[in-house]
Write an enzyme that holds these catalytic residues in place. Sequence first.
Site, short mmCIF file in Angstrom:
data_model
loop_
_atom_site.label_atom_id
_atom_site.label_comp_id
_atom_site.label_asym_id
_atom_site.label_seq_id
_atom_site.Cartn_x
_atom_site.Cartn_y
_atom_site.Cartn_z
N ASP A 134 0.85 -1.20 0.00
CA ASP A 134 0.00 0.00 0.00
C ASP A 134 0.89 1.25 0.00
O ASP A 134 1.83 1.36 0.79
CB ASP A 134 -0.91 -0.01 1.24
N HIS A 141 -4.52 14.46 -9.42
CA HIS A 141 -4.90 13.06 -9.67
C HIS A 141 -4.20 12.48 -10.90
O HIS A 141 -3.81 11.30 -10.91
CB HIS A 141 -6.42 12.98 -9.83
N GLU A 147 -4.63 2.23 -4.72
CA GLU A 147 -3.16 2.34 -4.65
C GLU A 147 -2.58 1.15 -3.91
O GLU A 147 -1.58 1.26 -3.22
CB GLU A 147 -2.73 3.66 -4.01
P1 GH3 Z 1 -1.74 5.48 4.16
O1 GH3 Z 1 -0.30 5.78 4.26
O2 GH3 Z 1 -2.38 5.22 5.47
O3 GH3 Z 1 -1.99 4.38 3.19
O4 GH3 Z 1 -2.44 6.78 3.58
P2 GH3 Z 1 -3.17 6.97 2.19
O5 GH3 Z 1 -3.39 8.42 2.01
O6 GH3 Z 1 -2.41 6.31 1.11
O7 GH3 Z 1 -4.46 6.12 2.43
P3 GH3 Z 1 -5.92 6.19 1.88
O8 GH3 Z 1 -6.38 4.79 1.72
O9 GH3 Z 1 -6.72 7.08 2.79
O10 GH3 Z 1 -5.83 6.88 0.47
C1 GH3 Z 1 -5.62 6.19 -0.69
C2 GH3 Z 1 -5.64 7.20 -1.78
O11 GH3 Z 1 -5.29 6.60 -3.02
C3 GH3 Z 1 -6.99 7.82 -1.96
C4 GH3 Z 1 -7.27 7.72 -3.43
O12 GH3 Z 1 -7.67 8.95 -3.98
C5 GH3 Z 1 -5.96 7.32 -4.03
N1 GH3 Z 1 -6.16 6.49 -5.20
C6 GH3 Z 1 -6.72 5.27 -5.25
N2 GH3 Z 1 -6.76 4.82 -6.53
C7 GH3 Z 1 -6.20 5.78 -7.30
C8 GH3 Z 1 -5.98 5.92 -8.72
O13 GH3 Z 1 -6.29 5.06 -9.52
N3 GH3 Z 1 -5.38 7.05 -9.13
C9 GH3 Z 1 -5.00 8.03 -8.27
N4 GH3 Z 1 -4.41 9.12 -8.76
N5 GH3 Z 1 -5.24 7.94 -6.95
C10 GH3 Z 1 -5.82 6.84 -6.47
MG MG Z 2 -2.12 4.22 1.14
MG MG Z 3 -4.98 2.03 0.68
#
Ligand code: GH3
Ligand code: MG
Ligand code: MG
Length: 318
Positions: A175, A188, A219
Amino acid sequence: METDKKSRILIVDDEKMNLKVLADLLKETYALILARNGKQALKFAFQEPPPDLILLDVIMPEMGGYEVIKQLKENEKTKDIPVIFITALNSMEDEEHGLKLGAVDYIAKPFSPPIVKMRIHNYIRFVHQHKLLDKLAYLDALTEIPNRRRFDEVLKNEFARARRNATPLSLGMVDVDFFKQYNDHYGHAMGDKTLYRIASALVKSIKRPGDMVARYGGEEFALILPDTGHRSSLQVGEMARKAVLKEKIPHIDSTIFPHISVSIGMGTIDFPQHHAVGVIPSTTAPENGNIEYTPEFLIEMADQNLYRAKQNGRNQVY
Ligand code: GH3
Ligand code: MG
Ligand code: MG
Ligand code: MG
């Protein structure tokens, strides 16, 4: 078509003359593998890379074509290779029987060479389209690595294999740290590009041919490590973690680094001893102590260790 040159056709017939007729007809366009009996046919069908199409005679001494196709259809590796019967048996009952056994076509001898050639060409085209569709269905569009659907399938298969062969199986959940902040700061679209880079770094860090990196979702990425015990899995995880860090992707809003990092949780089931190694998730441990080992259990285990890696400060393997 360029790609047709590389297509492999296995031709099976006990009569040399028949083999020669078909070989002369097809050798310019395809790579041919010739077999004189059923046993040889099965052996060649299991070789790597497998044939794209099989032309199969029915009447052969020892093992006939009907028996060959049965065995092909029973095996996961060969069950989807299209088979065309080419045979002197030409009654409607024969044809029906051949098709019922799973052949895609049934050609009675004597045949018209140009028509047979065209029909084979059509099947090969179909095989290529099918392969392309498969590839697209199993690929994550953003990162160009295997997607969740593929991950689910591979994990299920590797799990069954590990249990059958009594070999350990490890699973890593990866992660990205503080990725929400990354998106907030860099946007994004940049986040998408960075996910692509992270995926590539992970893939490069995984060296063994049987290992796999997939996009689990968002992610999060997953590592499937067959025949890998707990200690080795932690080493593989370390390499993956370092590989991402080495990309030095700027992330000024990360509180631990000015660069993108990942946290990884590992889970291992040690099938030789039939027990889980490492931190066993409390939520899945039943009261009587008899844990039911499933792919879901392995994911849960990795997830809980990922949670610990996050709690413990991120950018680490647990
Ligand atoms: P942590 O260290 O605890 O993992 O913090 P985090 O901010 O990574 O955790 P969280 O799960 O709150 O956030 C995940 C983020 O990943 C939120 C989301 O917008 C982003 N994300 C997920 N899928 C994608 C994608 O396909 N593209 C982009 N640009 N961002 C993504
Ligand atoms: Mg994360
Ligand atoms: Mg996550
Ligand atoms: Mg024959």
